[in-house]
Design an enzyme around this catalytic site. Structure first.
Site, PDB file in Angstrom:
ATOM      1  NE  ARG A 260      -9.941  12.747   8.315  1.00  0.00           N
ATOM      2  CZ  ARG A 260      -9.301  13.057   7.179  1.00  0.00           C
ATOM      3  NH1 ARG A 260      -9.973  13.246   6.071  1.00  0.00           N
ATOM      4  NH2 ARG A 260      -8.005  13.180   7.161  1.00  0.00           N
TER       5      ARG A 260
ATOM      6  CD  GLU B 285      -3.649  16.907   9.819  1.00  0.00           C
ATOM      7  OE1 GLU B 285      -3.258  18.078   9.915  1.00  0.00           O
ATOM      8  OE2 GLU B 285      -3.855  16.352   8.731  1.00  0.00           O
TER       9      GLU B 285
ATOM     10  CG  ASN C 263      -7.410  16.980   8.855  1.00  0.00           C
ATOM     11  OD1 ASN C 263      -6.386  17.261   8.260  1.00  0.00           O
ATOM     12  ND2 ASN C 263      -7.569  15.808   9.460  1.00  0.00           N
TER      13      ASN C 263
ATOM     14  CB  SER D  24     -11.395  14.704   1.614  1.00  0.00           C
ATOM     15  OG  SER D  24     -10.096  14.307   1.943  1.00  0.00           O
TER      16      SER D  24
ATOM     17  CE  LYS E 198       0.078  18.956   9.607  1.00  0.00           C
ATOM     18  NZ  LYS E 198      -0.790  19.109   8.436  1.00  0.00           N
TER      19      LYS E 198
ATOM     20  CE  LYS F 193       2.932  15.526  11.778  1.00  0.00           C
ATOM     21  NZ  LYS F 193       1.524  15.260  12.109  1.00  0.00           N
TER      22      LYS F 193
ATOM     23  CD  GLU G 284      -3.538  20.928   7.063  1.00  0.00           C
ATOM     24  OE1 GLU G 284      -3.927  19.750   7.121  1.00  0.00           O
ATOM     25  OE2 GLU G 284      -3.032  21.522   8.032  1.00  0.00           O
ATOM     26  N   GLY G 285      -2.698  18.144   3.205  1.00  0.00           N
ATOM     27  CA  GLY G 285      -2.939  17.394   1.977  1.00  0.00           C
ATOM     28  C   GLY G 285      -1.930  16.301   1.696  1.00  0.00           C
TER      29      GLY G 285
ATOM     30  NE  ARG H 269      -6.891   8.762   6.314  1.00  0.00           N
ATOM     31  CZ  ARG H 269      -6.288   9.939   6.484  1.00  0.00           C
ATOM     32  NH1 ARG H 269      -5.800  10.585   5.449  1.00  0.00           N
ATOM     33  NH2 ARG H 269      -6.167  10.467   7.681  1.00  0.00           N
TER      34      ARG H 269
HETATM   35  P1  ADP Z   1      -1.270  16.276   6.345  1.00  0.00           P
HETATM   36  O1  ADP Z   1      -1.901  17.531   6.818  1.00  0.00           O
HETATM   37  O2  ADP Z   1      -0.370  16.450   5.196  1.00  0.00           O
HETATM   38  O3  ADP Z   1      -2.302  15.197   6.161  1.00  0.00           O
HETATM   39  P2  ADP Z   1      -0.500  14.848   8.750  1.00  0.00           P
HETATM   40  O4  ADP Z   1       0.026  15.484   9.965  1.00  0.00           O
HETATM   41  O5  ADP Z   1      -1.895  14.339   8.845  1.00  0.00           O
HETATM   42  O6  ADP Z   1      -0.306  15.843   7.531  1.00  0.00           O
HETATM   43  O7  ADP Z   1       0.473  13.662   8.347  1.00  0.00           O
HETATM   44  C1  ADP Z   1       0.267  12.849   7.206  1.00  0.00           C
HETATM   45  C2  ADP Z   1       0.324  11.377   7.602  1.00  0.00           C
HETATM   46  O8  ADP Z   1       1.579  11.070   8.199  1.00  0.00           O
HETATM   47  C3  ADP Z   1      -0.719  10.976   8.634  1.00  0.00           C
HETATM   48  O9  ADP Z   1      -1.937  10.628   8.016  1.00  0.00           O
HETATM   49  C4  ADP Z   1      -0.054   9.820   9.351  1.00  0.00           C
HETATM   50  O10 ADP Z   1      -0.270   8.605   8.652  1.00  0.00           O
HETATM   51  C5  ADP Z   1       1.420  10.168   9.279  1.00  0.00           C
HETATM   52  N1  ADP Z   1       1.838  10.846  10.525  1.00  0.00           N
HETATM   53  C6  ADP Z   1       1.684  12.159  10.818  1.00  0.00           C
HETATM   54  N2  ADP Z   1       2.133  12.441  12.064  1.00  0.00           N
HETATM   55  C7  ADP Z   1       2.600  11.285  12.566  1.00  0.00           C
HETATM   56  C8  ADP Z   1       3.196  10.920  13.809  1.00  0.00           C
HETATM   57  N3  ADP Z   1       3.410  11.797  14.773  1.00  0.00           N
HETATM   58  N4  ADP Z   1       3.558   9.619  13.964  1.00  0.00           N
HETATM   59  C9  ADP Z   1       3.369   8.703  12.993  1.00  0.00           C
HETATM   60  N5  ADP Z   1       2.796   8.999  11.801  1.00  0.00           N
HETATM   61  C10 ADP Z   1       2.412  10.254  11.583  1.00  0.00           C
HETATM   62 MG    MG Z   2      -3.634  14.569   7.695  1.00  0.00          MG
END
Ligand code: ADP
Ligand code: MG
Length: 447
Positions: free
Chosen positions: A103, A122, A124, A129, A280, A337, A341-342, A421
């Site tokens: 995804r 990102e 995935n 999911s 990441k 970060k 994940e998750g 979402r």
């Molecule tokens: P995870 O692997 O834990 O899902 P993500 O990188 O997807 O980590 O980050 C979780 C959430 O944080 C994302 O779904 C998004 O809503 C928010 N987020 C992540 N990176 C950014 C960013 N660069 N700017 C703004 N919001 C972010």
């Molecule tokens: Mg994510």
């Protein structure tokens, strides 16, 4: 909206199976939006193409063990979980067939010229999911649109059909009788309904499915002539809905179960190398150099780069000073970060300053910084725990992708549906099960 109108909508959410378990194990509706997200048709098509190119890129990266090791070994030294995953790739048994279910997540900034700029949050590669619940919220919205409770017409999508047929084709190509799919799950899964969507779709297609945790695999699984058996079932494919976080490996038992999977003849969705390609750190390396030109054609690399937000490692120099010094000044514009994940692991904006004072510099290589995407906000009516409330909100679009390869040749690479979402704009994280975000549908508009 009257409480009776809200009740009718929540009853329909139950009817359409928009469900999850709460922390007490009771069935409740998953949080959902009553304001479908609207994006231009041309942009949606562009994101679907971007997802195919991203799938190609990360699949190519996963083939290159030397690159993965070189990029991740410094991180592995300070991050035990990454160390464990890197240790798996040396023992990974390369299968003739590969299957990737992914995804690709985006947020959208409004540029000065009025256009929407998508930026990749990102990619995935493990446990992507919500394909099923995303279909469920779309069905709910379509019903409410039929009844004129909601306006517009939400885009139909069938990610689950795509996943199930990709899995079925892979199983058939194995050429074994009665090969089963092992759905690897966490022991106390709250997102059971989402997983059940794929489970049922596979059963309908005659693919036997075994659900088991790593501990159960350790107990009931064994290798016979290199093939994985769980109880009486010979496993053709392992689909991971667990194994993406250190909490899934609390003891040696679960680690050795994972090693057994990697050593088996089963097709892993994903292999450890594919899981690592989705970290990441690798995203940061790809975003901050021209190295992706080594993995995909130049024109594709340029298209992928156009959607990257600025990223750097915490151990790096940025604009003539250390990354820490840079972040001290610009914390508000960044997200920090770790290799997790998750959800629930990132550090956002001003909190980065305090966080960095408590983080030993020896752990810098475990973290990457990403420019904070200033996503456009829209007003949405969100239903959380049976309460409807309007919020200034941000929507994140995920495009599911399916890639299948055989003997190193691409056989299939396609987008297979989407996830929206929507969350209040003052909320940083995006998780639905954690209660941060609401499931939503997508409407395509002219402009
Ligand atoms: P995870 O692997 O834990 O899902 P993500 O990188 O997807 O980590 O980050 C979780 C959430 O944080 C994302 O779904 C998004 O809503 C928010 N987020 C992540 N990176 C950014 C960013 N660069 N700017 C703004 N919001 C972010
Ligand atoms: Mg994510």
């Amino acid at each position: 909206m009257t409480s009776e109108e809200l009740r009718n909508i929540i009853d329909r959410a139950h009817y359409f199976g928009l469900l999850q378990k709460n922390p007490h194990g009771q069935l409740v509706h998953a949080p959902f939006s009553l304001t479908p997200y609207r994006l231009p048709t041309a942009l949606i098509s562009q994101l679907q193409i971007h997802t195919q190119w991203s799938s190609l890129l990360f699949w190519q990266v996963a083939q290159n063990f030397d690159f993965l090791k070189e990029m991740l070994e410094p991180t592995a030294k300070v991050d035990e979980f990454i160390r464990f995953l890197v240790s798996l790739i040396s023992h990974e048994k390369r299968q003739d067939q590969q299957l990737l279910i992914n995804r690709n997540d985006f947020l959208f900034e409004r540029k000065e010229n009025g256009e929407l700029q998508p930026l990749q949050v990102e990619f995935n590669t493990i446990s992507a999911s919500f394909a099923h619940l995303s279909e469920r919220v779309t069905s709910l919205h379509q019903q409410l649109q039929q009844e004129n409770i909601l306006k517009g017409s939400s885009l139909l999508h069938d990610a689950i059909v795509g996943f199930a047929s990709g899995i079925k084709d892979t199983i058939e190509n194995l050429g074994w009788q009665d090969a089963a799919l092992l759905m690897l799950v966490q022991p106390k899964e709250r997102n059971w309904f989402d997983q059940m969507g794929l489970f049922v779709a596979l059963c309908k297609r005659g693919v036997p499915v075994v659900r088991a945790s790593l501990a159960e695999v350790n107990e009931k699984g064994k290798l016979k002539n290199g093939d994985l058996w769980v109880g009486p079932q010979r496993i053709g494919i392992v689909y991971f809905r667990a194994g993406y976080s250190p909490g899934d490996f609390p003891d040696e038992v679960s680690c050795s179960a994972r090693r057994m999977l990697e050593a088996s003849s089963a097709v892993l969705v994903p292999e450890a190398s594919m899981q690592l390609a989705g970290t990441k750190k690798i995203q940061q390396v790809l975003a901050s150099s021209d190295i992706l030109r080594e993995f995909v054609p130049e024109s594709v690399a340029d298209q992928l780069k156009a959607y990257f937000a600025n990223m750097f490692g915490l151990e790096e120099e940025v604009e003539g000073r250390t990354a820490r010094e840079f972040l001290e000044e610009h914390a508000e514009q960044y997200v920090l970060k770790p290799q997790r994940e998750g959800g629930g692991n990132n550090v956002y904006g001003a909190e980065i300053r305090n966080f960095l004072t408590s983080l030993p510099t020896s752990e810098d290589r475990a973290w990457v910084a990403m420019r904070r995407i200033e996503a456009e906000t829209t007003e949405s009516l969100l239903v959380v725990k049976e309460q409807a409330q309007p919020y200034q909100s941000i929507s994140e679009l995920g495009i599911f992708g399916l890639l299948r390869a055989q003997s190193g040749d691409l056989r299939l690479n396609m987008p297979v549906g989407h996830l929206v979402r929507t969350k209040a704009s003052n909320v940083n994280e995006g998780g639905v099960v954690a209660g941060f975000a609401c499931l939503n549908s997508l409407i395509s508009i002219e402009k």
